[in-house]
Design an enzyme around this catalytic site. Structure first.
Site, mmCIF file in Angstrom:
data_model
loop_
_atom_site.group_PDB
_atom_site.id
_atom_site.type_symbol
_atom_site.label_atom_id
_atom_site.label_comp_id
_atom_site.label_asym_id
_atom_site.label_seq_id
_atom_site.Cartn_x
_atom_site.Cartn_y
_atom_site.Cartn_z
ATOM 1 N N MET A 169 6.520 -21.278 -16.652
ATOM 2 C CA MET A 169 5.468 -20.351 -16.236
ATOM 3 C C MET A 169 5.865 -19.570 -14.977
ATOM 4 O O MET A 169 5.656 -18.361 -14.878
ATOM 5 C CB MET A 169 4.168 -21.118 -15.974
ATOM 6 C CG MET A 169 2.999 -20.217 -15.629
ATOM 7 S SD MET A 169 1.491 -21.128 -15.286
ATOM 8 C CE MET A 169 0.972 -21.596 -16.914
ATOM 9 N N LYS A 186 -0.169 5.497 -20.358
ATOM 10 C CA LYS A 186 -1.068 4.420 -20.814
ATOM 11 C C LYS A 186 -0.514 3.074 -20.349
ATOM 12 O O LYS A 186 0.627 3.002 -19.870
ATOM 13 C CB LYS A 186 -1.177 4.477 -22.338
ATOM 14 C CG LYS A 186 0.151 4.246 -23.057
ATOM 15 C CD LYS A 186 0.073 4.679 -24.512
ATOM 16 C CE LYS A 186 1.397 4.405 -25.203
ATOM 17 N NZ LYS A 186 1.466 5.027 -26.534
ATOM 18 N N ARG A 215 -1.494 4.711 -38.991
ATOM 19 C CA ARG A 215 -2.173 4.076 -37.868
ATOM 20 C C ARG A 215 -3.435 4.903 -37.600
ATOM 21 O O ARG A 215 -4.468 4.611 -38.159
ATOM 22 C CB ARG A 215 -1.231 3.977 -36.674
ATOM 23 C CG ARG A 215 -1.652 2.981 -35.632
ATOM 24 C CD ARG A 215 -0.605 2.807 -34.538
ATOM 25 N NE ARG A 215 -0.367 4.025 -33.775
ATOM 26 C CZ ARG A 215 0.421 4.092 -32.700
ATOM 27 N NH1 ARG A 215 1.063 3.009 -32.279
ATOM 28 N NH2 ARG A 215 0.581 5.207 -32.047
ATOM 29 N N TYR A 251 12.037 -27.471 -19.762
ATOM 30 C CA TYR A 251 11.127 -28.067 -20.745
ATOM 31 C C TYR A 251 11.827 -28.273 -22.084
ATOM 32 O O TYR A 251 12.552 -27.401 -22.554
ATOM 33 C CB TYR A 251 9.898 -27.176 -20.951
ATOM 34 C CG TYR A 251 8.900 -27.247 -19.813
ATOM 35 C CD1 TYR A 251 8.281 -28.453 -19.493
ATOM 36 C CD2 TYR A 251 8.595 -26.123 -19.072
ATOM 37 C CE1 TYR A 251 7.362 -28.523 -18.444
ATOM 38 C CE2 TYR A 251 7.682 -26.185 -18.028
ATOM 39 C CZ TYR A 251 7.065 -27.386 -17.719
ATOM 40 O OH TYR A 251 6.166 -27.447 -16.696
#
Ligand code: PLP
Length: 369
Positions: free
Chosen positions: A305, A35, A134, A257
Site C-alpha cells: 500500500m 478531464k 460509446r 507480501y
C-alpha cells in the site's frame, strides 16, 4: 519531515507540448483535454500553465462552470466543452447560464433542450457514433438530430463531432473517418471536431476545425510503436521518492507480501516510499523498471500500500535517502505502464491526492530535493 514521495509537474513541458499541438494543427482550434483533474496533474495547475489555450474539455459540470467563470473574469472568450454533455435540466440550465459548450449525443438531450426555456442559447457539439459504440447518435439518425437542433432558438451553434476508437492502433482512423464524412456531408457549413492526440499526431486529415488533444499535452505518446520524444513531446510528471530502508538478504529469502520474489543469490533490497495507495500500480510485476540514483534497476515482489521494493544489487552506494524516480523525464511512464499491463493514462490519473505536488519550471529528472 514529510514523506519523501512527491509528484513533480513541469509546467514548461506542459506549455511546450501544447505549443506542439498547436503547431501540428495550425488551422484548428485546440481544446486542451483536462478531464480527470488534468490527467492527474491538477486541473487549475494545467489551466494556469496553458494560459494561451483556445479552450478546454472536461467531464464535470462544476469544473466546466469554474473554467468558464475564470475565462470570463479574465475577459476571454474561451469555450469549455462538457464531454458527456448534460444529464438533467438543471445541468442544461447551468450550461446556458455559464456559457458551457455541451456534447449532445442522444435524443433525450435534444428533447431536454426542446422542453426547456433557456435565457441564453447554448453551443453544442453534436456527436455521431462512427464505430466506437460509446457515445453518439447512430449515423442513420444523425442528420435528423442535427436538423432538429438547428431548428431550435435555444441552440446558438452546432459543431459536428466524433471520437476515434483506434487512432493509436495500427487500424488507424480510415473506417471511422469515412463514416463521419459520409454522414456529415449533407450537413454542410458546420464546424467539425474529430481528433484526439493520436489522430492529431498521425492523421492530419482528421484535424478539421477543432482538435481535442489530451495525453500528448502531458508528454506521453499514445502509440506503442513511437515514443513521445520522437514527436518533440516532453514528459510533464515525474513521480519521485527515496529509499527509506535497506535489507540485505541471503539466497533463498523472499521479499514482500506472499513472498512472490525469491533471491537466488545474496542481494540488497531497497524499500521505497511509494505504494499502490499513492497510485503506483499494484499489478506491476517484479522487473518493472525504476531509477535509483539515476540508474535503471527493477522492482521486486508485490507492491504494498505504501511501499515497494527495488533491487540495489549493483548499486552499492545506494542507501537510505537515495533518490528514486518511479517515472518521469528519464523513465517514461509509458514503460512503467507497459510493464504493469496498463497504459500511461491510467497511471497518471491514479496518482493519489495524498501525494504532494511540486511545480517545476525545468525538466524534472533525477534527484529531487
Ligand atoms: C479523452 C478524450 C479526448 C482526448 O484523448 P487523448 O487520447 O488523451 O488525446 C478527446 N476526445 C474525447 C471525446 C475524449 O473523451
Amino acid at each position: 519531515m514529510p514523506r519523501p514521495l512527491q509528484a513533480v509537474v513541469d509546467l514548461d513541458a506542459l506549455a511546450s507540448n501544447h505549443a506542439r499541438a498547436k503547431r501540428l494543427a495550425p488551422r484548428a482550434q485546440v481544446l486542451a483535454t483536462i478531464k480527470a483533474d488534468g490527467y492527474g496533474h491538477g486541473l487549475c495547475r494545467v489551466e494556469r500553465a496553458l494560459a494561451d489555450a483556445d479552450g478546454f474539455a472536461v467531464c464535470e459540470i462544476e469544473q466546466a462552470a469554474a473554467l468558464c467563470m475564470r475565462a470570463r473574469s479574465a475577459g476571454r472568450d474561451r469555450p469549455v466543452l462538457l464531454l458527456e454533455g448534460f444529464f438533467s435540466v438543471r445541468d442544461l440550465l447551468a450550461c446556458s447560464l455559464e456559457g458551457i459548450t455541451a456534447v449532445v449525443h442522444d435524443v433525450s438531450q435534444v428533447e431536454m433542450i426542446e422542453r426547456t426555456r433557456l435565457e441564453v442559447p447554448i453551443d453544442v457539439f453534436a456527436k455521431v457514433n462512427t464505430g466506437m459504440n460509446r457515445l453518439g447518435f447512430a449515423p442513420a439518425h444523425f442528420a435528423g438530430a442535427v436538423e432538429r437542433l438547428r431548428s431550435l432558438q435555444a441552440v446558438r451553434s452546432i459543431t459536428l463531432m466524433t471520437h476515434f476508437a483506434s487512432a493509436d492502433e495500427p487500424e488507424g482512423v480510415a473506417g471511422q473517418l469515412a463514416c463521419f464524412d459520409a454522414h456529415v456531408a449533407p450537413l454542410g457549413g458546420l464546424r467539425r471536431s474529430l481528433a484526439n492526440s493520436a489522430a492529431l499526431l498521425r492523421y492530419p486529415e482528421t484535424h478539421a476545425d477543432v482538435v481535442r488533444p489530451g495525453i500528448m499535452l502531458y508528454g506521453v505518446s499514445p502509440f506503442a510503436d513511437r515514443d513521445a520524444a520522437s514527436f518533440g513531446l516532453r514528459p510533464v510528471m515525474s513521480l519521485a521518492s527515496e529509499v527509506i530502508a535497506v535489507q540485505s538478504i541471503a539466497a533463498g529469502e523472499r521479499v514482500g507480501y506472499a513472498g512472490t520474489f525469491r533471491a537466488d543469490a545474496p542481494m540488497r533490497v531497497g524499500i521505497v516510499a511509494c505504494g499502490y495507495a499513492d497510485g503506483y500500480p499494484r499489478h506491476a510485476p517484479t522487473g518493472t523498471p525504476v531509477l535509483v540514483d539515476g540508474r535503471r534497476t527493477r522492482t521486486l515482489g508485490r507492491v504494498s500500500m505504501d511501499m515497494l521494493a527495488v533491487d540495489l544489487t549493483g548499486l552499492p552506494d545506494a542507501g537510505i535517502g537515495t533518490p528514486v524516480v518511479l517515472w518521469g523525464a528519464t523513465l517514461p511512464v509509458e514503460e512503467v505502464a507497459t510493464a504493469a499491463g496498463t497504459i500511461a493514462y491510467e497511471l497518471l490519473c491514479a496518482v493519489a491526492p495524498r501525494v504532494p505536488v511540486r511545480e517545476a519550471r525545468a525538466p524534472a529528472s533525477g534527484p529531487v530535493s
